[in-house]
Design a protein around this motif. Sequence first.
Motif, PDB file in Angstrom:
ATOM      1  N   HIS A  93     -14.709 -12.193   3.991  1.00 39.42           N
ATOM      2  CA  HIS A  93     -14.060 -11.105   4.728  1.00 39.42           C
ATOM      3  C   HIS A  93     -15.147 -10.311   5.444  1.00 39.42           C
ATOM      4  CE1 HIS A  93     -11.832  -7.573   5.786  1.00 39.42           C
ATOM      5  NE2 HIS A  93     -12.478  -6.810   4.939  1.00 39.42           N
ATOM      6  N   HIS A  95     -16.009  -7.076   6.507  1.00 42.88           N
ATOM      7  CA  HIS A  95     -15.567  -5.711   6.217  1.00 42.88           C
ATOM      8  C   HIS A  95     -15.962  -4.750   7.343  1.00 42.88           C
ATOM      9  CE1 HIS A  95     -14.811  -2.429   3.068  1.00 42.88           C
ATOM     10  NE2 HIS A  95     -15.243  -1.796   4.154  1.00 42.88           N
ATOM     11  N   TRP A 133     -20.518  -5.343   6.617  1.00 39.95           N
ATOM     12  CA  TRP A 133     -20.897  -6.260   5.545  1.00 39.95           C
ATOM     13  C   TRP A 133     -19.846  -7.325   5.376  1.00 39.95           C
ATOM     14  CZ3 TRP A 133     -19.401  -5.804  -0.047  1.00 39.95           C
ATOM     15  CH2 TRP A 133     -18.413  -4.845  -0.299  1.00 39.95           C
ATOM     16  N   HIS A 135     -18.033 -10.151   2.421  1.00 40.71           N
ATOM     17  CA  HIS A 135     -17.887 -10.475   0.999  1.00 40.71           C
ATOM     18  C   HIS A 135     -16.697 -11.392   0.795  1.00 40.71           C
ATOM     19  CE1 HIS A 135     -14.462  -7.672   0.339  1.00 40.71           C
ATOM     20  NE2 HIS A 135     -15.104  -6.809   1.126  1.00 40.71           N
ATOM     21  N   HIS A 137     -13.156 -12.581  -0.452  1.00 39.31           N
ATOM     22  CA  HIS A 137     -11.884 -11.863  -0.635  1.00 39.31           C
ATOM     23  C   HIS A 137     -10.916 -12.729  -1.418  1.00 39.31           C
ATOM     24  CE1 HIS A 137      -9.090  -8.637   0.163  1.00 39.31           C
ATOM     25  NE2 HIS A 137      -9.958  -8.044   0.959  1.00 39.31           N
ATOM     26  N   HIS A 369      -9.386   1.195   2.156  1.00 41.56           N
ATOM     27  CA  HIS A 369      -9.944   0.368   3.234  1.00 41.56           C
ATOM     28  C   HIS A 369      -8.833  -0.314   4.020  1.00 41.56           C
ATOM     29  CE1 HIS A 369     -12.198  -2.548   5.473  1.00 41.56           C
ATOM     30  NE2 HIS A 369     -11.923  -3.569   4.686  1.00 41.56           N
ATOM     31  N   HIS A 371      -8.059  -3.133   6.861  1.00 43.29           N
ATOM     32  CA  HIS A 371      -8.650  -4.302   7.527  1.00 43.29           C
ATOM     33  C   HIS A 371      -8.333  -4.304   9.033  1.00 43.29           C
ATOM     34  CE1 HIS A 371      -9.193  -7.332   3.967  1.00 43.29           C
ATOM     35  NE2 HIS A 371      -9.344  -6.094   3.539  1.00 43.29           N
ATOM     36  N   HIS A 418      -6.040  -1.368   1.274  1.00 44.25           N
ATOM     37  CA  HIS A 418      -6.104  -1.362  -0.194  1.00 44.25           C
ATOM     38  C   HIS A 418      -7.239  -0.497  -0.702  1.00 44.25           C
ATOM     39  CE1 HIS A 418      -9.672  -4.052  -0.520  1.00 44.25           C
ATOM     40  NE2 HIS A 418      -9.201  -4.595   0.581  1.00 44.25           N
ATOM     41  N   HIS A 420     -10.675   0.049  -2.387  1.00 44.00           N
ATOM     42  CA  HIS A 420     -11.872  -0.774  -2.512  1.00 44.00           C
ATOM     43  C   HIS A 420     -12.571  -0.565  -3.844  1.00 44.00           C
ATOM     44  CE1 HIS A 420     -14.876  -3.521  -0.982  1.00 44.00           C
ATOM     45  NE2 HIS A 420     -14.081  -3.705   0.047  1.00 44.00           N
TER      46      HIS A 420
HETATM   47 CU1  C2O Z   1     -14.198  -5.035   1.726  1.00 42.26          CU
HETATM   48 CU2  C2O Z   1     -10.171  -6.016   1.615  1.00 42.26          CU
HETATM   49  O1  C2O Z   1     -12.191  -5.598   1.566  1.00 42.26           O
END
Ligand code: C2O
Length: 436
Positions: A93, A95, A133, A135, A137, A369, A371, A418, A420
Motif C-alpha cells: 500500500h 500510504h 511510505w 507497507h 496491507h 487514515h 486512502h 480506518h 492506523h
Molecule cells: Cu498505512 Cu490502510 O494504511
Amino acid sequence: SMNMGTAGNMTMDHAHMPSGRATPIASLQAPQTAAHIRHFRLTARAVKLNIGGKMIEAWTYNGTAPGPTLRVRQGDSVEVKLTNTLPEGVTIHWHGVAVPNIADGVAGVTQNAVKQGETYTYRFIANDPGTYWYHSHQQSNEQVKRGLFGMLIVDPKQPSQHDDVDAGLVFHDWGQARNDHPTVIKARPGDWVRLRLLNTDNDQHQATLIGAPFTISALDGHNLNGPQSLHEVLLPIGSGQRYDLRFRMPAQGAVRLVETGKTGEISSGLSALIGDGAAPNALSTPHPAQFDFTDYGQPRSNAITSNAHFDNENTMTLGSYPGFFNGSFGSVYTINGKAFPDIPPIVVKEGQLVKIRIVNETSTTHPIHLHGHTFAVLTHNGKPLTGSPVYLDTINLHDGDSYEIGFRANNPGLWMDHCHNLSHAAQGMDMMVVYP
Ligand code: C2O
Ligand code: CU
C-alpha cells in the motif's frame, strides 16, 4: 488483518480506471509526454536482523527494515514489481499517495494478496512531492510490525529549498530488541538539514530536537506555509504520519533528536545525533510546549476552508465497547456504533467537495487514515485553523478530539478509511469511502 477477505469485490472492472490526478500509466505513453518511468523490484523475504545485539526474524522488502527508500521525481511514472517469497500473502500500500485504485494494495478490496512465488506490478504517477511510505496491507497489524515497510520520497520538480543533508528516520518498535545507540547523521556547521520522521507503530511517538531551532517544513509530505521557528517543542507523531523537520547546523556542536515523555523527559527509543562534537543531553526548557498544527505558519487563501460549500457531509463517531470480534473477547472499535464490515460506507460522487466530521468518543488515541486522497483540516474542536493550511492523509485524534476535514472526490474507486493503530483496525475500526 483488516479482515477484508469477504468484503471486497475481487473482480474489479479493470476498464473503469480512475480519472483523477492519479492517471493510469497507459495514458502516459501518449507521444506528447516525456515523463520518466522508474522501475523498482521489491522482494518480500524473511531475514535475521540484528537489532541492538538481538537477532530477530524480520519480514522485509529486499532484506532490510525499513526496506529500500524509493526516491523519484514529481511527475515520474513509478513501476514496482513485488515478488513474494514469504509463506503468507503480502501486498504494498502506498500510504498517502493518490494512486489509481487498482494500485492501492488493499488485499481483498483492490487485489488479492500476492502469494508465495507470485509477482504483482504496481503502477502510478508520483504527482505530489513529499515524504510518503509503503507497507503491506494484508494482515497489516502483524506484517508492518515484522518489518514490511519502507519510505517513498517524491522530490519536487522545482525545488524551492536546498538541503545539504536529507535523512529519513523511522520510529519502529521491535519489541524486546532495541537499539540504544543513536543513529549518527553526518553534517557540517552551517548545513541545512532535513529530517523526515515516520511513525510505523500503532501508538503515537513524541519527539523533539535539541541543540538547534527548527521548523516543521511539511506534514504528511505537504509543505506548510511560512512555518515559524520552534525551540524544543514536542511533536506528537501519530501512527502513519510524517513530519519533515528543517534546521541549520550550529557553528559548533551536534544536534540531537530525542523521544520524550509527556512532560519532556527524554525516554529510550529512537535517537539521532546530527553532526560532530558535543550535543545537549537534556531539554533546556522545563515545561516544553506541544506542537499544535492548527495554529502554525501563515494563512494562505487557496485552501479548502470551513466556509467552502460542501456537496457531501458525513460524520464518523469513534467508539469502543467490550465484546467479541473475530471470535475473541476484547475491545471492539467502532465507527458510528458499528464494527467492520457492518459500517455503512461514505458514498461520494466524482467532483464533490466532501466534508467529514470525526469525533473521538473514546479515551484512547485514534490516527484515522483515508486512502487515495489528501484532505484539508478545517476545524479542531469547532475552531477553524488560524495558521497555514494543513493537508494530511492521517489525522491523530486524542481523547475527546473532534476535527472536520474536507477533500475533493477526485480519485474514483473503493477506498479504505480506518484507524492506523492497526490493532484497532484489526478489531473493527475500518470503513470504506466509495464512488458509485
Ligand atoms: Cu498505512 Cu490502510 O494504511
Ligand atoms: Cu484507533
